[in-house]
Design a protein around this motif. Structure first.
Motif, PDB file in Angstrom:
ATOM      1  N   ALA A   1      -3.306  -0.040  -7.275  1.00 27.42           N
ATOM      2  CA  ALA A   1      -2.217  -1.067  -6.648  1.00 27.42           C
ATOM      3  C   ALA A   1      -2.553  -0.959  -5.070  1.00 27.42           C
ATOM      4  N   SER A   2      -2.650   0.299  -4.469  1.00 28.31           N
ATOM      5  CA  SER A   2      -2.785   0.455  -3.046  1.00 28.31           C
ATOM      6  C   SER A   2      -4.077  -0.076  -2.407  1.00 28.31           C
ATOM      7  N   MET A   3      -5.086   0.125  -3.292  1.00 27.48           N
ATOM      8  CA  MET A   3      -6.363  -0.418  -3.021  1.00 27.48           C
ATOM      9  C   MET A   3      -6.435  -1.820  -2.858  1.00 27.48           C
ATOM     10  N   ALA A   4      -5.927  -2.402  -3.927  1.00 24.75           N
ATOM     11  CA  ALA A   4      -5.941  -3.885  -4.306  1.00 24.75           C
ATOM     12  C   ALA A   4      -4.962  -4.413  -3.274  1.00 24.75           C
ATOM     13  N   MET A   5      -3.933  -3.987  -3.038  1.00 24.38           N
ATOM     14  CA  MET A   5      -3.083  -4.637  -1.812  1.00 24.38           C
ATOM     15  C   MET A   5      -3.819  -4.509  -0.547  1.00 24.38           C
TER      16      MET A   5
ATOM     17  N   ILE B   1       0.864  -1.153  -0.053  1.00 26.72           N
ATOM     18  CA  ILE B   1       0.054  -0.069  -0.083  1.00 26.72           C
ATOM     19  C   ILE B   1       0.927   1.282   0.283  1.00 26.72           C
ATOM     20  N   GLY B   2       1.215   1.873  -1.224  1.00 28.50           N
ATOM     21  CA  GLY B   2       2.256   2.868  -1.391  1.00 28.50           C
ATOM     22  C   GLY B   2       1.525   4.097  -0.988  1.00 28.50           C
ATOM     23  N   PHE B   3       0.541   4.625  -1.795  1.00 28.02           N
ATOM     24  CA  PHE B   3      -0.336   5.586  -1.395  1.00 28.02           C
ATOM     25  C   PHE B   3       0.152   6.947  -1.235  1.00 28.02           C
TER      26      PHE B   3
END
Length: 463
Positions: A436-440, A406-408
């Motif tokens: 990617a952040s939401m998915a992870m 989760i980079g965000f």
């Protein structure tokens, strides 16, 4: 009628009376987790709002707000920045200041205070930075987006902690400790990457002036100065110098944090002895003076005790506690609202994910983080140089790797630096970061909830 200021006498067996009266006693770590978890949910709300606004008729006013200029004048000098830049360069410097305080705290008394304790989160953070960056570089080698290799290296601590808090007692408490320590080391890595690789040109005179402010703050520290406002005043001056130096202004926040004293004015032993004497006096005076309004002696004791408590707390602790809610419930949500508003054309989504930049970010965060973090922890544990905390297994390790993806906040921040002046590429990068952040976050929750293990009620998170 009850006597003035008389409170109900709680039964001795009522263990929660102090907590009801004065608030729950929380360690700095628990306070940090509470702030971060609540902020994570607010972060999602502000991001959602920004996306709705950016994909509605309000997009025009939203863009106008971002580019509205605010000018501060100091004599013959002035600083004129857009609101977008004030948030990213100004308010985020306070965020980085808190990051610096948390790094210093962890290195002094936390999970990073001893080599053996620090080895696991440091190895995890290194794996979680190197592998995503390599994946990104491989997918963008020779392309115009190669400068964005730092984007998938970051971990958003507030978002990740929010997921763990939602899991509650289904995961061991040690998972929270490892994830927080990992994210703090990750933040330190991001700070170094920003300082070393995302600086275009240097104005040496300004940079030397900024470093001079830092040295002056360190001298203040060594001289025994403990008033937080004096450090804040010099830190603001350092921020102005850093803003014009070419190095990103937020680095001033980290440097300022490193100069904050970790020792209190009041010796703990002296405070304990003197506080007990004051409380004895309080008991004597309260028998004579019933109403606080006219109780000069009682008020004098309370005031002296209050001053003593203030002096017994270190400046670092005071600032860390004081800034947590401001940063996590105001600055980070504002940053999300000002940076996550990306117009998304549904019919072009497929094309976006075929380009090198978004593909590198998605693969870096989703695959690179999971592989890098979990492999680093596994190698450390299997080789015997470190051991997994009690209650954790290797399925939990994979879950940590997922949540680290989760980079965000930090990923968006680095993307703003890497793709400055490339609005189309920046929009693609932000879409990839959000996806990617939401998915992870979702995948990490599902993995830890249904695959990693069952309830662990003896190690409940947040309890």
């Amino acid at each position: 009628m009850a006597k003035p200021f008389q409170r109900k006498k709680y039964r001795s067996e009522d263990a929660n009376s102090w907590e009801r009266t004065f608030g729950r006693l929380m360690t700095p770590f628990e306070s940090f987790v509470q702030s971060s978890s609540g902020s994570g949910l607010l972060l999602i709300a502000c991001t959602t709002l920004a996306l709705i606004v950016a994909n509605s008729p309000l997009f025009g006013p939203y863009q106008h707000l971002l580019h509205e200029k605010l000018t501060l004048t100091f004599g013959t000098h002035e600083v004129s920045l857009t609101l977008h830049h004030w948030v990213n360069d100004g308010l985020m410097a306070v965020f980085f200041f808190l990051v610096g305080l948390e790094i210093k705290h962890e290195m002094m008394v936390g999970e990073l205070s001893s080599f053996r304790q620090a080895l696991l989160p440091i190895a995890a953070a290194m794996g979680g930075m190197v592998v995503p960056a390599l994946i990104y570089v491989l997918l963008n080698l020779g392309g115009e987006g190669i400068n964005g290799w730092g984007v998938p290296m970051a971990t958003d601590i507030a978002f990740a902690i929010a997921v763990l808090v939602l899991l509650g007692n289904r995961v061991p408490a040690a998972l929270m400790t490892i994830l927080v320590a990992l994210a703090i080391v990750d933040d330190l890595g991001a700070v170094l990457v920003i300082a070393l690789f995302y600086t275009d040109s240097l104005d040496w005179s300004m940079l030397i002036a900024a470093l001079g402010c830092f040295v002056f703050m360190m001298v203040m520290n060594r001289s025994g100065i403990r008033q937080a406002w004096t450090y804040g005043f010099i830190a603001v001056i350092m921020w102005f110098f850093m803003l014009f130096s070419g190095v990103h202004a937020t680095i001033a926040g980290v440097l300022a944090a490193l100069a904050i004293p970790v020792n209190s004015v009041y010796n703990p032993d002296e405070f304990s002895r003197d506080a007990r004497k004051l409380l004895d006096k309080f008991d004597v005076y309260r028998q004579r003076e019933r109403a606080f309004v006219s109780a000069d002696n009682l008020n004098s004791v309370l005031h002296t005790l209050s001053v003593g408590i203030h002096k017994a707390e270190t400046p670092l602790q005071r600032l860390e506690h004081g800034l947590q809610h401001i940063v996590y419930f105001l600055i980070i949500p504002l940053f999300a609202f000002f940076n996550a508003g990306v117009p998304i054309a549904v019919d072009e989504i497929g094309d976006v994910f075929q380009n090198g930049v978004p593909l590198g970010i998605i693969c870096g965060l989703m695959m690179g983080k999971t592989l890098g973090v979990s492999l680093a922890i596994t190698l450390c544990a299997k080789s015997g140089v470190a051991k997994l905390p009690e209650g954790m297994n290797y399925r939990h390790v994979v879950g940590i790797g997922m949540l680290a993806g989760i980079g965000f906040t930090m990923s968006i921040f680095i993307a703003e630096l890497a793709f400055s002046g490339q609005s189309d590429v920046l929009n693609e990068a932000k879409i990839a970061i959000l996806f990617a952040s939401m998915a992870m976050g979702v995948l990490g929750y599902i993995w830890l909830r249904f695959v990693a293990g069952g309830p662990n009620v003896n190690n409940k998170i947040g309890g």
